[in-house]
Design a protein around this motif. Structure first.
Motif, short mmCIF file in Angstrom:
data_model
loop_
_atom_site.label_atom_id
_atom_site.label_comp_id
_atom_site.label_asym_id
_atom_site.label_seq_id
_atom_site.Cartn_x
_atom_site.Cartn_y
_atom_site.Cartn_z
N ILE A 83 64.78 -3.09 16.30
CA ILE A 83 65.04 -4.51 16.53
C ILE A 83 63.96 -5.33 15.85
O ILE A 83 62.78 -5.01 15.92
CB ILE A 83 65.06 -4.84 18.05
CG1 ILE A 83 66.22 -4.11 18.73
CG2 ILE A 83 65.15 -6.33 18.29
CD1 ILE A 83 66.28 -4.30 20.22
N THR A 130 64.31 -15.11 18.80
CA THR A 130 65.55 -14.59 18.24
C THR A 130 65.36 -13.09 18.04
O THR A 130 64.36 -12.67 17.46
CB THR A 130 65.87 -15.24 16.89
OG1 THR A 130 65.86 -16.66 17.04
CG2 THR A 130 67.23 -14.82 16.38
N LYS A 154 67.45 -9.37 16.80
CA LYS A 154 68.61 -8.83 16.08
C LYS A 154 68.29 -7.38 15.74
O LYS A 154 67.20 -7.08 15.27
CB LYS A 154 68.84 -9.62 14.80
CG LYS A 154 70.20 -9.45 14.19
CD LYS A 154 70.37 -10.34 12.99
CE LYS A 154 70.91 -11.67 13.47
NZ LYS A 154 71.31 -12.56 12.40
N LYS A 165 74.83 -2.80 19.02
CA LYS A 165 74.28 -3.98 18.34
C LYS A 165 73.67 -4.92 19.39
O LYS A 165 74.25 -5.14 20.45
CB LYS A 165 75.39 -4.69 17.58
CG LYS A 165 74.92 -5.81 16.71
CD LYS A 165 76.08 -6.38 15.92
CE LYS A 165 75.63 -7.50 15.03
NZ LYS A 165 76.75 -8.08 14.28
N GLU A 217 71.91 -8.77 19.80
CA GLU A 217 71.56 -10.09 19.26
C GLU A 217 71.33 -11.03 20.42
O GLU A 217 72.02 -10.94 21.44
CB GLU A 217 72.69 -10.64 18.39
CG GLU A 217 72.86 -9.96 17.07
CD GLU A 217 73.94 -10.61 16.22
OE1 GLU A 217 74.59 -11.58 16.69
OE2 GLU A 217 74.13 -10.17 15.09
N GLU A 261 69.15 -15.02 21.74
CA GLU A 261 68.21 -16.12 21.55
C GLU A 261 67.74 -16.61 22.91
O GLU A 261 68.46 -16.50 23.90
CB GLU A 261 68.87 -17.29 20.81
CG GLU A 261 69.27 -16.99 19.40
CD GLU A 261 69.87 -18.21 18.69
OE1 GLU A 261 69.79 -19.33 19.24
OE2 GLU A 261 70.41 -18.03 17.60
N SER A 310 70.56 -8.91 26.64
CA SER A 310 71.52 -9.04 25.55
C SER A 310 72.47 -7.85 25.46
O SER A 310 73.46 -7.91 24.74
CB SER A 310 70.79 -9.19 24.21
OG SER A 310 70.05 -10.38 24.20
#
Length: 179
Positions: A40, A58, A60, A77, A79, A81, A122
């Motif tokens: 990450i 942030t 990802k 995955k 992602e 914020e 997340s």
């Protein structure tokens, strides 16, 4: 974990960028071992103002986890914020997840907990291998689940549907068509 401690006293007012590469060693610090592998990238943007600090985090990347249905490992995955405002007050207070109050005279802020929570939150609550959803995964567990599912024949389902309809509904349906 010193790289996640940001000394803001020497920074000029304005925007500052901090980039981090998160791997398994980051989660060892929190004693969190549900990930097989972690890749990450995290970015923290600090906007220093005269009376407050604003962070925008942030993330990802991917985490390798086990599927909740088949226990097969796969890359999930990730992602997300998060926005954090840091104000100054009489005493430390982190009860609100979007507001951190540091005592007057503080010269640094530690952000590792916020990045950790952002990554964990997340992730989906139920982790399902993409091969299960599209039917391409061949697994012993999936075969056993298919074998053990109860079989319903067409005759049984049609008999149940006839028995389940209450005749009073037919009378009510006539009211709609008799207009």
């Amino acid at each position: 974990m010193k790289e996640f401690t940001i000394p803001f006293v020497g920074l000029k007012q304005g925007e500052h960028h901090f980039d981090y590469k998160i791997d398994n060693t980051f989660f060892e610090h929190f004693e969190y071992d549900e990930f097989n592998n972690v890749t990450i990238s995290a970015e923290a943007i600090l906007v220093k103002k005269s009376n407050a600090l604003e962070f925008h985090f942030t993330i990802k990347g991917f985490v390798n986890v086990y599927c909740d249905l088949t226990n097969e490992p796969y890359d999930q995955k990730v992602e997300g914020e998060h926005h954090l405002v840091v104000n100054f007050g009489d005493e430390f207070n982190d009860e609100d997840d979007a507001l951190l109050i540091l005592p007057h005279g503080s010269y640094e802020v530690t952000i590792q907990q916020y990045i950790y929570e952002l990554i964990i939150l997340s992730l989906p609550a139920k982790r399902v291998h993409p091969g299960v959803e599209d039917g391409t995964l061949n697994s012993e567990i999936l075969e056993k689940l298919k074998e053990l599912t109860p079989k319903v024949s067409e005759e049984d389902s049609s008999e149940k549907s006839d028995k389940e309809i209450d005749p009073r509904w037919d009378q009510l349906k006539k009211l709609l068509t008799d207009k």
